[in-house]
Each structure stands twice: as C-alpha cells, then as structure tokens.
Motif scaffolding. Structure first.
Motif, short mmCIF file in Angstrom:
data_model
loop_
_atom_site.label_atom_id
_atom_site.label_comp_id
_atom_site.label_asym_id
_atom_site.label_seq_id
_atom_site.Cartn_x
_atom_site.Cartn_y
_atom_site.Cartn_z
N ILE A 2 0.83 -1.21 0.00
CA ILE A 2 0.00 0.00 0.00
C ILE A 2 0.86 1.25 0.00
CG2 ILE A 2 -1.69 1.33 1.31
CD1 ILE A 2 -2.85 -1.34 2.26
N VAL A 3 1.88 1.28 0.83
CA VAL A 3 2.79 2.43 0.88
C VAL A 3 4.22 1.93 0.76
CG1 VAL A 3 1.24 3.90 2.24
CG2 VAL A 3 2.88 2.43 3.41
N LEU A 4 5.06 2.75 0.15
CA LEU A 4 6.47 2.40 0.00
C LEU A 4 7.29 3.00 1.14
CD1 LEU A 4 6.88 3.12 -3.83
CD2 LEU A 4 6.53 0.91 -2.71
N PRO A 5 8.34 2.31 1.56
CA PRO A 5 9.19 2.88 2.61
C PRO A 5 9.98 4.08 2.09
CG PRO A 5 10.13 0.84 1.79
CD PRO A 5 8.79 1.00 1.12
N PHE A 6 10.25 5.01 2.97
CA PHE A 6 11.06 6.17 2.61
C PHE A 6 12.47 5.71 2.28
CE2 PHE A 6 13.66 9.93 3.62
CZ PHE A 6 13.04 10.85 2.79
N PRO A 7 13.08 6.25 1.23
CA PRO A 7 14.44 5.82 0.84
C PRO A 7 15.47 6.19 1.91
CG PRO A 7 13.43 7.21 -0.86
CD PRO A 7 12.53 7.24 0.31
N ALA A 8 16.28 5.24 2.26
CA ALA A 8 17.35 5.49 3.23
C ALA A 8 18.46 6.31 2.59
CB ALA A 8 17.91 4.16 3.74
N PRO A 9 19.05 7.20 3.37
CA PRO A 9 20.18 7.98 2.83
C PRO A 9 21.39 7.07 2.57
CG PRO A 9 19.40 8.90 4.92
CD PRO A 9 18.71 7.60 4.72
N ILE A 57 24.11 13.09 -1.94
CA ILE A 57 22.87 13.79 -1.57
C ILE A 57 21.95 13.88 -2.77
CG2 ILE A 57 21.91 16.02 -0.84
CD1 ILE A 57 24.62 16.33 0.78
N TRP A 58 22.51 14.27 -3.93
CA TRP A 58 21.67 14.40 -5.14
C TRP A 58 21.10 13.05 -5.55
CZ3 TRP A 58 20.53 18.88 -4.42
CH2 TRP A 58 21.41 19.95 -4.34
N SER A 59 21.88 12.01 -5.43
CA SER A 59 21.39 10.66 -5.75
C SER A 59 20.25 10.27 -4.82
CB SER A 59 22.54 9.66 -5.65
OG SER A 59 22.09 8.36 -5.85
N TRP A 60 20.42 10.55 -3.53
CA TRP A 60 19.36 10.27 -2.56
C TRP A 60 18.11 11.10 -2.90
CZ3 TRP A 60 18.89 12.74 2.85
CH2 TRP A 60 17.88 12.12 3.57
N CYS A 61 18.31 12.36 -3.26
CA CYS A 61 17.18 13.21 -3.62
C CYS A 61 16.43 12.67 -4.83
CB CYS A 61 17.63 14.66 -3.84
SG CYS A 61 17.97 15.54 -2.31
N ASP A 62 17.16 12.07 -5.79
CA ASP A 62 16.47 11.41 -6.92
C ASP A 62 15.51 10.36 -6.41
OD1 ASP A 62 17.60 12.78 -9.13
OD2 ASP A 62 19.34 11.45 -9.17
N ASP A 63 15.97 9.55 -5.45
CA ASP A 63 15.12 8.51 -4.87
C ASP A 63 13.95 9.12 -4.09
OD1 ASP A 63 16.88 6.62 -5.90
OD2 ASP A 63 17.93 6.33 -3.99
N ASN A 69 6.72 11.57 -5.40
CA ASN A 69 5.78 11.57 -6.53
C ASN A 69 4.83 10.37 -6.46
OD1 ASN A 69 6.67 13.99 -7.58
ND2 ASN A 69 8.00 13.04 -9.09
N HIS A 70 5.31 9.24 -5.98
CA HIS A 70 4.47 8.05 -5.86
C HIS A 70 3.50 8.16 -4.69
CE1 HIS A 70 3.38 3.95 -4.62
NE2 HIS A 70 3.36 3.72 -5.92
N GLU A 71 4.00 8.62 -3.56
CA GLU A 71 3.22 8.61 -2.33
C GLU A 71 2.29 9.81 -2.16
OE1 GLU A 71 3.50 5.93 0.11
OE2 GLU A 71 4.37 5.11 -1.73
N PHE A 72 2.63 10.96 -2.75
CA PHE A 72 1.90 12.18 -2.41
C PHE A 72 1.34 12.96 -3.60
CE2 PHE A 72 4.55 11.39 1.28
CZ PHE A 72 3.63 11.54 2.31
N ALA A 73 1.75 12.67 -4.81
CA ALA A 73 1.27 13.44 -5.97
C ALA A 73 0.16 12.66 -6.65
CB ALA A 73 2.41 13.70 -6.95
N TRP A 74 -1.04 13.19 -6.60
CA TRP A 74 -2.18 12.53 -7.22
C TRP A 74 -2.41 13.07 -8.62
CZ3 TRP A 74 -4.62 8.25 -6.49
CH2 TRP A 74 -5.88 8.03 -7.07
#
Length: 167
Positions: A2-9, A57-63, A69-74
């Motif tokens: 149902i929900v995806l885990p937040f990407p780890a840094p 940091i930028w790579s993590w921000c991509d994730d 976008n998956h979890e909050f953008a409808w």
C-alpha cells in the motif's frame, strides 16, 4: 504494498548526519564553537559539502523525488518535475525536506511525522508550484529559466557599477 518505505540515505549522508548529531548532543551541554560547526558538511545544505558527499545527496534526492511523486502526488501538476536538478529553488529545498523526513521516521513518536506531513511537505509543494508557475516543466518538458536574461543584465550592471561580484 500500500505504501512504499522512505528511501534510506546513502552511508556518506548518514555519516555526516551522525557527526552533526554528536556535535549537537555534546556531553555537559557545552556549546560547540559556531565556526567549527560552520565548517562541517551539512547534508541539508549541499553547498557546504564536498563534491563526493553532494553527489550522494543528489542521488538520494532522486530517490526521494520518486518516493514523493508516488506517495503524495495525485495530479500531474503536483509532481516534482524530472528536471528538478535544473531548478535551484527545488534543488535547494529537497535535501532539507529529505533530512526532515528521515529524522521524523527515526522518531519514537508520531509528532515529527505529523509535523512533516502538515507543515514541511505542503509548504515545499506550495513553493515549488508557485515558483514553477505555468512552466512546461510540470508537463514533462523542461523550460529554461525565464528570468535568466534579466538576471544576467542585472548582474552585469552591478559589476560595471562596481557594486561587487555576483555569485
């Protein structure tokens, strides 16, 4: 799921955050000199980091962008555009949003997550939408900075007038 885990840094980001946490929580409550803290790499401010840490940091921000976008953008207009790295106003705020979420996820109580959901995320989204305006970036076609010509003119006028360098 149902929900995806937040990407780890990445490990480099975690190490920098751990160092900052240890400085913040020094024994005896002794203040750490502000000049020393200013020299530490702060992952929420990639300009303070080495090129290697900044790229992590930028790579993590991509994730994080994919996750957001998956979890909050409808609606499509709510998506963080794929060209976010070409928008300093987005790139400057994403690491802050990511670190705040990571810290909230590590909390033993739900208050920080609620604050992130109630304040950090909506204000980030509002600012992003406002600053992008009607640009085509929101529809998947990057638009170059509309104010670039005026900025360049202003910067050259400042230099010619001797008002100092412009970054």
């Amino acid at each position: 799921m149902i929900v995806l885990p937040f990407p780890a840094p990445p490990l480099a980001v975690l190490a920098a955050l751990d160092l900052l946490r240890s400085v913040h929580g020094r024994e005896g409550g002794q203040a750490f000199p502000a000049s020393a803290v200013a020299e530490l790499e702060r992952p929420w401010e990639p300009a303070s980091c080495t090129a290697e840490l900044a790229e992590s940091i930028w790579s993590w921000c991509d994730d994080v962008v994919l996750w957001l976008n998956h979890e909050f953008a409808w609606r499509p207009a709510q998506l963080i555009p794929a060209c976010w790295r070409e928008h300093p106003h987005i790139a400057r705020e994403l690491p802050v949003l990511a670190v705040l979420r990571w810290e909230a996820e590590a909390s033993a109580a739900p208050g920080q997550i609620e604050d992130w959901n109630r304040y950090a995320l909506p204000t980030f989204c509002d600012r992003m939408t406002d600053r992008l305006g009607e640009s085509t970036c929101r529809t998947g076609r990057h638009q170059a900075w509309p104010a670039q010509g005026r900025y360049a003119h202003s910067a050259s006028q400042q230099r010619m007038a001797g008002r100092g360098p412009v970054p």
